[in-house]
Design a protein around this motif. Structure first.
Motif, PDB file in Angstrom:
ATOM      1  N   THR A   1       0.826  -1.108  -0.130  1.00 32.86           N
ATOM      2  CA  THR A   1      -0.019  -0.027   0.116  1.00 32.86           C
ATOM      3  C   THR A   1       0.845   1.400   0.064  1.00 32.86           C
ATOM      4  O   THR A   1       0.455   2.383   0.430  1.00 32.86           O
ATOM      5  CB  THR A   1      -0.832  -0.097   1.277  1.00 32.86           C
ATOM      6  OG1 THR A   1       0.065  -0.092   2.420  1.00 32.86           O
ATOM      7  CG2 THR A   1      -1.963  -1.363   1.184  1.00 32.86           C
TER       8      THR A   1
ATOM      9  N   THR B   1      -0.731   4.018  -2.111  1.00 33.75           N
ATOM     10  CA  THR B   1      -2.146   3.812  -2.269  1.00 33.75           C
ATOM     11  C   THR B   1      -2.667   5.168  -1.484  1.00 33.75           C
ATOM     12  O   THR B   1      -2.507   5.342  -0.369  1.00 33.75           O
ATOM     13  CB  THR B   1      -2.679   2.677  -1.542  1.00 33.75           C
ATOM     14  OG1 THR B   1      -2.013   1.476  -2.012  1.00 33.75           O
ATOM     15  CG2 THR B   1      -4.306   2.729  -1.493  1.00 33.75           C
TER      16      THR B   1
ATOM     17  N   THR C   1      -8.027   4.426  -2.177  1.00 38.50           N
ATOM     18  CA  THR C   1      -8.870   3.985  -1.273  1.00 38.50           C
ATOM     19  C   THR C   1     -10.223   3.918  -1.383  1.00 38.50           C
ATOM     20  O   THR C   1     -11.139   3.045  -1.123  1.00 38.50           O
ATOM     21  CB  THR C   1      -8.145   4.599   0.147  1.00 38.50           C
ATOM     22  OG1 THR C   1      -6.923   4.214   0.376  1.00 38.50           O
ATOM     23  CG2 THR C   1      -8.980   3.609   1.118  1.00 38.50           C
TER      24      THR C   1
END
Length: 287
Positions: A236, A239, A244
Motif C-alpha cells: 500500500t 495507495t 482507497t
C-alpha cells in the motif's frame, strides 16, 4: 432613482441550472447515500452517522491520509521553487519565448493515464531509460518491489508533468511587472537577489497563491498516474486517498461507506485549501 431591470437575471439562469445538475444534485445524492446502508437499488436502511464514525476510526483512512499529506507536501516543496527558477530562466524576448512556451506546455498536454504508462516504461530496469541508467550506475532500483523507489518514481513523474504549470503561471506574473521597477533597480545598482526579493517575489504572490492551491488540490486528488504506474503498490506504499475510496466504492461496492468517505475527503481538501488561502492572503495584507 434609476429603475433596475431584473430581467437580466434570466441571462444567468442557465448557469444556475447547469451548476445544480453538475454539482448540487450529485452532492445531495452522495449525502443521501452516506446515511444509508445500501444492499441493492430497492433495499436500503437508514444508519445515521454510523458510516462517518467507522470511517473516521478506520486505519486505512489514517494511513492513506498521512501518505497523501506527505506526498502533497513534497510536490509543493519541489514544484513551486522549481517552477519559479524555470520562469526566471526563460527568455523575455525573441524567438526563444514561443519555443520555451511550447516546450513547457508539452507535458501538460499528455493525458494522465498516458503519463503513467510513459513512466512505467521509463522506470523499467531492463529497457527503461531511467531504470536501466540507475542500475547501470550500480543503484539497486526497482519501483515494482521497493516502496522507496515507487515513491520517488511517482514523485518525479508528478514533477515532470506539472512543474510546467507553475512555471507558466510564474512567467505570466513576471511579464506583468512594469519595466519601471527594473529601471529603478538598475539605477540603485540592486543585485539580482535584491530584485527577486523586493520586486519579483512580492509581485508573484497572487500568482503563487493560485499555483499553490491548484497544485495542492490536484496532488491531493491524484489517482490515475500512480494507479497506472504501481497499482498502489508495492503493498500500500503508493495507495492514496482517491484509490482507497475507489476500492471501497467499486471493489467492495460499499456505497454508504464510500459516500461518507468522499464527503470527509472533500471537507479535508476544502479545509486545507482555505488554510493555504488564509495564510497567504494574511501575509500579503501584513506586507
Amino acid at each position: 432613482m434609476k429603475p433596475y431591470n431584473n430581467k437580466a437575471w434570466w441571462l444567468v439562469l442557465p448557469v444556475f441550472v447547469l451548476v445544480a445538475f453538475s454539482a448540487i444534485i450529485p452532492m445531495m445524492t452522495v449525502v443521501n447515500y452516506s446515511v444509508q446502508d445500501i444492499f441493492d437499488p430497492s433495499t436500503r436502511y437508514f444508519v445515521g452517522t454510523e458510516w462517518y464514525r467507522e470511517i473516521l476510526s478506520d486505519p486505512r483512512l489514517h494511513d492513506s491520509l498521512v501518505r497523501q499529506f506527505i506526498y502533497s507536501f513534497c510536490v509543493l516543496a519541489i514544484e513551486i521553487p522549481l517552477g519559479i527558477i524555470v520562469a526566471l530562466s526563460m527568455p523575455r524576448r525573441g524567438l526563444g519565448v514561443p519555443v520555451s512556451l511550447i516546450l513547457l506546455a508539452l507535458p501538460l498536454l499528455v493525458p494522465w493515464n498516458v503519463v503513467g504508462t510513459i513512466w512505467q516504461i521509463i522506470g523499467r530496469e531492463d529497457i527503461g531509460l531511467y531504470g536501466s541508467l540507475l542500475n547501470g550506475l550500480g543503484v539497486d532500483y526497482n519501483y515494482a518491489s521497493s516502496p522507496r523507489d515507487a515513491w520517488i518514481t511517482v514523485l518525479i513523474m508528478d514533477v515532470w508533468h506539472w512543474t510546467s504549470l507553475v512555471a507558466l503561471l510564474c512567467y505570466s506574473g513576471l511579464r506583468s511587472i512594469p519595466d519601471v521597477y527594473y529601471q529603478a533597480a538598475r539605477i540603485d545598482r540592486a543585485s539580482s537577489w535584491a530584485v527577486f526579493r523586493y520586486i519579483q517575489l512580492p509581485k508573484l504572490k497572487n500568482v503563487l497563491l493560485i499555483a499553490v492551491m491548484l497544485r495542492f488540490m490536484d496532488s491531493f486528488m491524484i489517482y490515475t498516474e500512480p494507479f497506472v504506474l504501481t497499482g498502489g503498490g508495492p503493498g500500500t506504499a503508493t495507495t492514496f486517498l482517491s484509490q482507497t475510496l475507489t476500492q471501497m466504492a467499486l471493489g467492495q461496492f460499499d456505497l454508504g461507506r464510500a459516500a461518507a468517505f468522499s464527503l470527509i475527503y472533500f471537507l479535508i481538501i476544502l479545509l486545507v485549501t482555505w488554510v493555504f488561502y488564509t495564510a497567504m492572503t494574511h501575509n500579503d495584507d501584513k506586507g
